[in-house]
Design a protein around this motif. Sequence first.
Motif, PDB file in Angstrom:
ATOM      1  N   ALA A  23      54.209 -12.893  41.044  1.00 56.53           N
ATOM      2  CA  ALA A  23      55.388 -12.337  40.366  1.00 56.53           C
ATOM      3  C   ALA A  23      55.552 -12.985  38.991  1.00 56.53           C
ATOM      4  CB  ALA A  23      56.636 -12.561  41.208  1.00 56.53           C
ATOM      5  N   SER A  26      52.723 -11.743  36.668  1.00 58.67           N
ATOM      6  CA  SER A  26      52.911 -10.320  36.339  1.00 58.67           C
ATOM      7  C   SER A  26      53.959 -10.151  35.261  1.00 58.67           C
ATOM      8  CB  SER A  26      53.366  -9.550  37.579  1.00 58.67           C
ATOM      9  OG  SER A  26      52.450  -9.677  38.615  1.00 58.67           O
ATOM     10  N   GLU A  27      55.081 -10.856  35.432  1.00 60.51           N
ATOM     11  CA  GLU A  27      56.174 -10.717  34.477  1.00 60.51           C
ATOM     12  C   GLU A  27      55.731 -11.201  33.095  1.00 60.51           C
ATOM     13  OE1 GLU A  27      59.745 -12.637  35.748  1.00 60.51           O
ATOM     14  OE2 GLU A  27      60.850 -12.061  33.944  1.00 60.51           O
ATOM     15  N   ALA A  30      53.290  -8.681  31.550  1.00 55.35           N
ATOM     16  CA  ALA A  30      53.989  -7.472  31.087  1.00 55.35           C
ATOM     17  C   ALA A  30      54.670  -7.745  29.750  1.00 55.35           C
ATOM     18  CB  ALA A  30      55.018  -7.035  32.125  1.00 55.35           C
ATOM     19  N   CYS A  36      49.092  -4.346  33.921  1.00 53.54           N
ATOM     20  CA  CYS A  36      48.567  -4.854  35.193  1.00 53.54           C
ATOM     21  C   CYS A  36      48.599  -3.719  36.210  1.00 53.54           C
ATOM     22  CB  CYS A  36      49.422  -6.030  35.681  1.00 53.54           C
ATOM     23  SG  CYS A  36      48.853  -6.714  37.247  1.00 53.54           S
ATOM     24  N   TYR A  37      47.413  -3.281  36.657  1.00 49.25           N
ATOM     25  CA  TYR A  37      47.325  -2.153  37.597  1.00 49.25           C
ATOM     26  C   TYR A  37      47.026  -2.607  39.019  1.00 49.25           C
ATOM     27  CZ  TYR A  37      47.024   0.676  33.328  1.00 49.25           C
ATOM     28  OH  TYR A  37      47.275   1.275  32.110  1.00 49.25           O
ATOM     29  N   HIS A  38      46.486  -3.813  39.146  1.00 52.33           N
ATOM     30  CA  HIS A  38      46.112  -4.311  40.475  1.00 52.33           C
ATOM     31  C   HIS A  38      46.437  -5.787  40.636  1.00 52.33           C
ATOM     32  CE1 HIS A  38      43.751  -0.721  41.556  1.00 52.33           C
ATOM     33  NE2 HIS A  38      43.318  -0.720  40.303  1.00 52.33           N
ATOM     34  N   GLN A  39      46.914  -6.133  41.817  1.00 56.85           N
ATOM     35  CA  GLN A  39      47.022  -7.534  42.240  1.00 56.85           C
ATOM     36  C   GLN A  39      46.333  -7.602  43.583  1.00 56.85           C
ATOM     37  OE1 GLN A  39      51.084  -8.698  42.777  1.00 56.85           O
ATOM     38  NE2 GLN A  39      51.663  -8.277  40.648  1.00 56.85           N
ATOM     39  N   SER A  40      45.641  -8.701  43.864  1.00 60.72           N
ATOM     40  CA  SER A  40      45.121  -8.828  45.219  1.00 60.72           C
ATOM     41  C   SER A  40      45.173 -10.259  45.690  1.00 60.72           C
ATOM     42  CB  SER A  40      43.699  -8.271  45.316  1.00 60.72           C
ATOM     43  OG  SER A  40      42.892  -8.825  44.319  1.00 60.72           O
ATOM     44  N   VAL A  41      45.162 -10.395  47.005  1.00 61.84           N
ATOM     45  CA  VAL A  41      45.170 -11.701  47.644  1.00 61.84           C
ATOM     46  C   VAL A  41      43.957 -11.756  48.552  1.00 61.84           C
ATOM     47  CG1 VAL A  41      46.414 -13.289  49.148  1.00 61.84           C
ATOM     48  CG2 VAL A  41      47.691 -11.736  47.651  1.00 61.84           C
ATOM     49  N   ARG A  48      34.042 -12.488  50.697  1.00 59.25           N
ATOM     50  CA  ARG A  48      35.160 -11.608  50.335  1.00 59.25           C
ATOM     51  C   ARG A  48      35.701 -11.925  48.945  1.00 59.25           C
ATOM     52  NH1 ARG A  48      36.029 -11.999  56.047  1.00 59.25           N
ATOM     53  NH2 ARG A  48      37.273 -13.892  55.817  1.00 59.25           N
ATOM     54  N   GLU A  51      33.277 -10.389  46.379  1.00 60.40           N
ATOM     55  CA  GLU A  51      33.481  -8.934  46.348  1.00 60.40           C
ATOM     56  C   GLU A  51      34.752  -8.585  45.563  1.00 60.40           C
ATOM     57  OE1 GLU A  51      35.814  -6.795  49.635  1.00 60.40           O
ATOM     58  OE2 GLU A  51      33.742  -6.628  50.331  1.00 60.40           O
ATOM     59  N   LEU A  55      34.899  -6.556  41.891  1.00 63.06           N
ATOM     60  CA  LEU A  55      35.664  -5.318  41.740  1.00 63.06           C
ATOM     61  C   LEU A  55      36.655  -5.435  40.580  1.00 63.06           C
ATOM     62  CD1 LEU A  55      36.554  -2.498  42.719  1.00 63.06           C
ATOM     63  CD2 LEU A  55      38.121  -3.641  44.300  1.00 63.06           C
ATOM     64  N   ARG A  59      36.822  -3.312  36.751  1.00 63.80           N
ATOM     65  CA  ARG A  59      37.843  -2.333  36.356  1.00 63.80           C
ATOM     66  C   ARG A  59      38.906  -2.885  35.412  1.00 63.80           C
ATOM     67  NH1 ARG A  59      40.594  -1.866  42.432  1.00 63.80           N
ATOM     68  NH2 ARG A  59      41.398  -4.009  42.486  1.00 63.80           N
TER      69      ARG A  59
ATOM     70  N   LEU B  13      54.103  -5.000  40.173  1.00 61.64           N
ATOM     71  CA  LEU B  13      53.094  -5.260  39.144  1.00 61.64           C
ATOM     72  C   LEU B  13      53.732  -5.771  37.856  1.00 61.64           C
ATOM     73  CD1 LEU B  13      50.728  -2.174  39.522  1.00 61.64           C
ATOM     74  CD2 LEU B  13      50.349  -4.503  40.329  1.00 61.64           C
ATOM     75  N   LEU B  14      54.999  -5.367  37.640  1.00 61.21           N
ATOM     76  CA  LEU B  14      55.707  -5.825  36.433  1.00 61.21           C
ATOM     77  C   LEU B  14      56.390  -7.165  36.673  1.00 61.21           C
ATOM     78  CD1 LEU B  14      57.305  -2.474  35.209  1.00 61.21           C
ATOM     79  CD2 LEU B  14      55.564  -3.826  34.026  1.00 61.21           C
ATOM     80  N   GLN B  39      45.117  -8.483  50.884  1.00 64.06           N
ATOM     81  CA  GLN B  39      46.394  -7.877  50.532  1.00 64.06           C
ATOM     82  C   GLN B  39      46.205  -7.319  49.130  1.00 64.06           C
ATOM     83  OE1 GLN B  39      49.506 -10.788  50.380  1.00 64.06           O
ATOM     84  NE2 GLN B  39      49.290 -11.394  52.522  1.00 64.06           N
ATOM     85  N   VAL B  41      48.267  -5.055  45.756  1.00 73.37           N
ATOM     86  CA  VAL B  41      49.435  -4.419  45.174  1.00 73.37           C
ATOM     87  C   VAL B  41      48.941  -3.401  44.167  1.00 73.37           C
ATOM     88  CG1 VAL B  41      51.555  -4.742  43.852  1.00 73.37           C
ATOM     89  CG2 VAL B  41      50.746  -6.555  45.376  1.00 73.37           C
TER      90      VAL B  41
END
Lengths: 413, 413
Positions: A23, A26-27, A30, A36-41, A48, A51, A55, A59, B13-14, B39, B41
């Motif tokens: 969070a 991201s803020e 922005a 930001c189009y993707h977040q992942s954990v 993993r 990979e 990815l 992108r 994302l924001l 996970q 987003v």
Amino acid sequence: MVVELISVGTEILLGNIVNTNAAYLSEKCAALGLSCYHQSVVGDNEGRLEETVRLAVSRSDIVILSGGLGPTKDDLTKEVTAKVFGKALYEDAHTKERISGYFSRMRSGSITENNWKQAMVPEGAKVVDNHNGTAPGIIIEENGKTAILLPGPPNEIKPMFERDIMPYLRSLEPEGIYSKMVKICSVGESKAETMVLDLMEDQSNPTIAPYAKTGEVHFRVTARAADEKEADRLMEPMLSELFRRFGDKIYTTDEDVTLEEAVVSILKEKKITLTTAESCTAGLLAGRIMNTAGASEIYNEGYITYSDEAKERLIGVNHATLEKYGAVSAETAAEMAKGAAKAAGAKAAVSVTGIAGPGGGSEKKPVGLVYVGCSVNGNVRTEEFRFTGNRAKNREYAVVRALTLLREELLKA
Amino acid sequence: MVVELISVGTEILLGNIVNTNAAYLSEKCAALGLSCYHQSVVGDNEGRLEETVRLAVSRSDIVILSGGLGPTKDDLTKEVTAKVFGKALYEDAHTKERISGYFSRMRSGSITENNWKQAMVPEGAKVVDNHNGTAPGIIIEENGKTAILLPGPPNEIKPMFERDIMPYLRSLEPEGIYSKMVKICSVGESKAETMVLDLMEDQSNPTIAPYAKTGEVHFRVTARAADEKEADRLMEPMLSELFRRFGDKIYTTDEDVTLEEAVVSILKEKKITLTTAESCTAGLLAGRIMNTAGASEIYNEGYITYSDEAKERLIGVNHATLEKYGAVSAETAAEMAKGAAKAAGAKAAVSVTGIAGPGGGSEKKPVGLVYVGCSVNGNVRTEEFRFTGNRAKNREYAVVRALTLLREELLKA
């Protein structure tokens, strides 16, 4: 430019901790004008993680990884990212020196071998000193792609990001994103949405997006511009159109201003003192109003009158009214507001009485039936609501509706 | 079985909101014995959402999506997931009826066209009623893959998950996973964790994992077993060891019981009535206590005494005490508790006075200085705290500490 976030850590996948770093990042991104189009954990698993990094790099222009830079063997972020970028690791003398310095300062015993793992950095990478820990930040650049590796602990990642990473990112993205949050009360979410459907149809710059919030509707208006002045110029037509449509139902366009803060500033501005009389919300309304810093200027005391006897003794609700209409009635809500204002010597009072549930409901007065009352300079108004949530939700809605009613009455005063 | 979480929402994302749903779902899935490796987003963008769902379905058995089920045109989760599973959407009469019922109960004006979008469900999908909102949950099963679509608002997703989704997931997992949440107060987080380090060292079945919560520590003890009886047998030694180490600082081992509920049940059991006197928390403490259903049995009224004058007039704090020690002092906290109990005719009272900030601090009395007081059957005790958070966090901590002090005193009574 497009940025993507990868949070590394099994503790996040297990739900042991909330991912506040994502969070935060991201803020900040922005605000820097990065999309930001993707977040992942992903966990501390080599396959993993690789990979996921591949990815993301495929992108997005910039990939920010947080966590997994520690000294233990299951901290793999640096090793895996270096592999994806085809970089070998070497021991960075400067970082090694900083690590030994850190340990002697912390007096945290002798340095174990695995700590030197943190001094290994990918060839050609920028090393960002960590002033609050031992793992340095790392920036890898290759064929127009950038990976930024940051430590996981919030007290390490935040100062590092603000001190060194933000200036670096700003140098990559000249354009900034600026936005205003148009916050609306007294209108339902879907109604508000239909009122701006046409504006959302063909939007480009600025854009408008709705955010639902309990009992409120927020529209974020976002512009991409060289500076704030140009952004304001771009947003102005959209904003004045929203004001034309919603009028004073818009209580702020400031991201940080809450409904209770908006209400408190009207009270301050009109020099109206407030008190509260709560039954089913039992303090939540006052508690929320007083989350506004400096609200003591307009609020001295409030009453939690759960029992009928307390409604009579503390705020002078008539016994006959309770007998005739019951504690959960418009009449009682009105007398609670009028009586509380009198008891507290306040110009305004807001009251809540209802059946939050799960018990206490009846055919005539079901769970969720709530009356809010408001008295401003002696003018009393009440509203009836029938909420359908659980106990907690019904109480939360009651608080927002009470704030909304109070605001409407204050605007007339 | 492998589960994967996808949170849908540009606001995440924001960085406008912290992704607490992911933490909540991860914890629940872990407790169910499901493995979560990823996970992600993604925003309200059709192409990227579809790509994300396809990837998740390709590598995981169960994909849980949260958010994007609202009535607005940028809510796409249902449409995109149905597309990925090759399912058409049809209007579900039952859901449509529930939605109109919801609106008539809420009295929130006429239903706008876009609301009916929420009544559209994929063919062959299981529809899960939403008892706290209009968007139903949806379960799609196809070729051994399962997608579970849940609403985004925490107050909708949590009850739906506990009521309907958990039993469903349990039915998919052959071996049963059972857990108890050992909830502890009156002990700091790091101290509590060091007290169980050895138990965490070589754990297999049952396992133990710590979860931090404001002012509390929770340990989840999880056993994998054929049935609940077997699970209880496996967990028993671990649980009694925890009770040996923490004693009555453990206030419950029931997942659903909150600290305030534990306190209220002691009050009921000992037939002790309670009142509250709050300054800086201004109702939050009472509001939290009264979130316990049926608490009216032990609570009749409470006082929000923000001003000194209110402290004197409503709950009889001595003017001299306020003059000599100030409103933020152990002496005032003590008199607030004693006086509130007297004024309300209650056997017990709990009080809070402090400097929540950001303003009002001084060299001698800094922001974060909070005193809580407690009076049970005439015995008064106070505690001093120095919190380091912002206004909201300091008030939240003050509430938990007041509840903890009250519980300690009630156990002695």
